[in-house]
Design a protein around this motif. Structure first.
Motif, PDB file in Angstrom:
ATOM      1  N   TRP A  75       0.839  -1.191   0.000  1.00  0.00           N
ATOM      2  CA  TRP A  75       0.000   0.000   0.000  1.00  0.00           C
ATOM      3  C   TRP A  75       0.872   1.238   0.000  1.00  0.00           C
ATOM      4  O   TRP A  75       2.049   1.200   0.360  1.00  0.00           O
ATOM      5  N   THR A  76       0.298   2.357  -0.421  1.00  0.00           N
ATOM      6  CA  THR A  76       0.981   3.652  -0.413  1.00  0.00           C
ATOM      7  C   THR A  76       0.076   4.642   0.296  1.00  0.00           C
ATOM      8  O   THR A  76      -1.083   4.827  -0.090  1.00  0.00           O
ATOM      9  N   GLY A  77       0.590   5.270   1.340  1.00  0.00           N
ATOM     10  CA  GLY A  77      -0.227   6.213   2.101  1.00  0.00           C
ATOM     11  C   GLY A  77      -1.209   5.468   2.982  1.00  0.00           C
ATOM     12  O   GLY A  77      -0.833   4.719   3.871  1.00  0.00           O
ATOM     13  N   SER A  78      -2.499   5.650   2.721  1.00  0.00           N
ATOM     14  CA  SER A  78      -3.520   5.029   3.571  1.00  0.00           C
ATOM     15  C   SER A  78      -3.767   3.587   3.149  1.00  0.00           C
ATOM     16  O   SER A  78      -3.426   3.161   2.043  1.00  0.00           O
ATOM     17  N   LEU A  79      -4.413   2.831   4.040  1.00  0.00           N
ATOM     18  CA  LEU A  79      -4.729   1.442   3.748  1.00  0.00           C
ATOM     19  C   LEU A  79      -5.841   1.308   2.703  1.00  0.00           C
ATOM     20  O   LEU A  79      -6.138   0.206   2.260  1.00  0.00           O
ATOM     21  N   ASN A  80      -6.446   2.435   2.294  1.00  0.00           N
ATOM     22  CA  ASN A  80      -7.439   2.380   1.209  1.00  0.00           C
ATOM     23  C   ASN A  80      -6.794   1.948  -0.108  1.00  0.00           C
ATOM     24  O   ASN A  80      -7.493   1.531  -1.031  1.00  0.00           O
ATOM     25  N   THR A  81      -5.478   2.062  -0.210  1.00  0.00           N
ATOM     26  CA  THR A  81      -4.770   1.671  -1.438  1.00  0.00           C
ATOM     27  C   THR A  81      -4.221   0.246  -1.360  1.00  0.00           C
ATOM     28  O   THR A  81      -3.437  -0.160  -2.211  1.00  0.00           O
ATOM     29  N   LEU A  82      -4.643  -0.491  -0.341  1.00  0.00           N
ATOM     30  CA  LEU A  82      -4.080  -1.823  -0.090  1.00  0.00           C
ATOM     31  C   LEU A  82      -4.369  -2.798  -1.224  1.00  0.00           C
ATOM     32  O   LEU A  82      -5.492  -2.890  -1.726  1.00  0.00           O
ATOM     33  N   HIS A  83      -3.328  -3.505  -1.631  1.00  0.00           N
ATOM     34  CA  HIS A  83      -3.433  -4.667  -2.517  1.00  0.00           C
ATOM     35  C   HIS A  83      -2.874  -5.840  -1.718  1.00  0.00           C
ATOM     36  O   HIS A  83      -1.752  -5.765  -1.202  1.00  0.00           O
ATOM     37  N   ALA A  84      -3.643  -6.929  -1.635  1.00  0.00           N
ATOM     38  CA  ALA A  84      -3.179  -8.082  -0.862  1.00  0.00           C
ATOM     39  C   ALA A  84      -3.597  -9.365  -1.565  1.00  0.00           C
ATOM     40  O   ALA A  84      -4.574  -9.392  -2.310  1.00  0.00           O
ATOM     41  N   ARG A  85      -2.827 -10.413  -1.334  1.00  0.00           N
ATOM     42  CA  ARG A  85      -3.178 -11.729  -1.872  1.00  0.00           C
ATOM     43  C   ARG A  85      -2.662 -12.790  -0.920  1.00  0.00           C
ATOM     44  O   ARG A  85      -1.705 -12.565  -0.162  1.00  0.00           O
ATOM     45  N   SER A  86      -3.327 -13.940  -0.958  1.00  0.00           N
ATOM     46  CA  SER A  86      -2.896 -15.058  -0.124  1.00  0.00           C
ATOM     47  C   SER A  86      -3.080 -16.363  -0.875  1.00  0.00           C
ATOM     48  O   SER A  86      -4.001 -16.511  -1.681  1.00  0.00           O
ATOM     49  N   GLU A  87      -2.163 -17.274  -0.624  1.00  0.00           N
ATOM     50  CA  GLU A  87      -2.198 -18.632  -1.177  1.00  0.00           C
ATOM     51  C   GLU A  87      -2.018 -19.557   0.019  1.00  0.00           C
ATOM     52  O   GLU A  87      -0.903 -19.728   0.516  1.00  0.00           O
ATOM     53  N   ILE A  88      -3.108 -20.117   0.495  1.00  0.00           N
ATOM     54  CA  ILE A  88      -3.096 -20.890   1.725  1.00  0.00           C
ATOM     55  C   ILE A  88      -3.520 -22.334   1.443  1.00  0.00           C
ATOM     56  O   ILE A  88      -4.457 -22.578   0.689  1.00  0.00           O
ATOM     57  N   THR A  89      -2.828 -23.274   2.067  1.00  0.00           N
ATOM     58  CA  THR A  89      -3.193 -24.690   1.994  1.00  0.00           C
ATOM     59  C   THR A  89      -3.476 -25.187   3.404  1.00  0.00           C
ATOM     60  O   THR A  89      -2.718 -24.897   4.334  1.00  0.00           O
ATOM     61  N   ILE A  90      -4.582 -25.919   3.550  1.00  0.00           N
ATOM     62  CA  ILE A  90      -4.919 -26.526   4.837  1.00  0.00           C
ATOM     63  C   ILE A  90      -4.849 -28.035   4.657  1.00  0.00           C
ATOM     64  O   ILE A  90      -5.514 -28.587   3.777  1.00  0.00           O
ATOM     65  N   ARG A  91      -4.041 -28.688   5.474  1.00  0.00           N
ATOM     66  CA  ARG A  91      -3.913 -30.144   5.411  1.00  0.00           C
ATOM     67  C   ARG A  91      -4.571 -30.756   6.633  1.00  0.00           C
ATOM     68  O   ARG A  91      -4.240 -30.402   7.768  1.00  0.00           O
ATOM     69  N   ALA A  92      -5.491 -31.662   6.369  1.00  0.00           N
ATOM     70  CA  ALA A  92      -6.231 -32.296   7.460  1.00  0.00           C
ATOM     71  C   ALA A  92      -5.289 -33.069   8.359  1.00  0.00           C
ATOM     72  O   ALA A  92      -4.318 -33.665   7.903  1.00  0.00           O
TER      73      ALA A  92
END
Length: 195
Positions: free
Chosen positions: A70-87
């Motif tokens: 992000w730049t300045g305020s969090l209104n400009t936030l770009h985020a991504r996630s790649e999550i794996t859940i293993r039983a």
């Protein structure tokens, strides 16, 4: 400010953080990367301290990556996630819930958009898949398929012991739904089939 190789223990696993924040004296611009290793869902469940969850144990570990900028305020936030859940432990007991799947999510702050792709969760005999976008013009498809409804009834009875007994149900069911329009005035359509 540079963050390089910061590690911390978290919920039975570990989180690593790298990144930098530039122009701290003006308009800060930040880029952060996170790596999650063996985060215990059971430890996360215990940290919530929710009384209704005391009767069950969620079994599984979470691994993956996330990034935010992000730049300045969090209104400009770009985020991504790649999550794996293993039983974790597999069991026929409704008190032990093995959870696994994959979560791929991206957030665009300026466009106020959440994009979900190839996201799958498996719980007992049920699989939930989601694909699409939540925004002012949402188009999110969700499919829930259960090959055996009986374990879900057992799970409900375990989570709501005072909720009254449900009839013994067996069989399979599939729900396919589409969410469109904004979240303030959503339009939801779908079909359900059961046997």
């Amino acid at each position: 400010l540079k963050l390089d190789g910061i590690s911390a223990g978290l919920l039975g696993g570990e989180i690593d953080v790298n990144g930098e924040i530039r122009k701290l004296d003006a308009t800060p611009a930040a880029q952060l990367q996170f790596a999650l290793h063996r985060i215990s869902l059971l430890a996360a469940q215990h940290s919530l301290r929710r009384r209704e969850l005391n009767n069950v144990a969620v079994s599984g570990n979470l691994d993956g990556t996330a990034a935010a900028a992000w730049t300045g305020s969090l209104n400009t936030l770009h985020a991504r996630s790649e999550i794996t859940i293993r039983a974790g432990t597999s069991s026929n007991s409704p008190k032990i819930i093995p959870l696994d799947g994959a979560i791929h999510v991206a957030y665009d702050g300026p466009g106020n958009t959440v994009t979900v792709r190839q996201t799958t969760r498996r719980l007992l005999s049920t699989t939930l898949t989601a694909e699409g976008q939540l925004s002012r013009r949402s188009k999110l498809s969700v499919r829930v398929a259960s090959s055996d409804l009986h374990p879900l009834i057992g799970l409900y009875q375990t989570l709501r012991p005072n909720g009254g007994r449900l009839p013994s149900v067996s069989g399979s069911a599939t729900l396919s739904a589409m969410l469109q329009n904004s979240l303030q005035s959503p339009q939801i359509s779908g079909t359900i089939t059961a046997q």
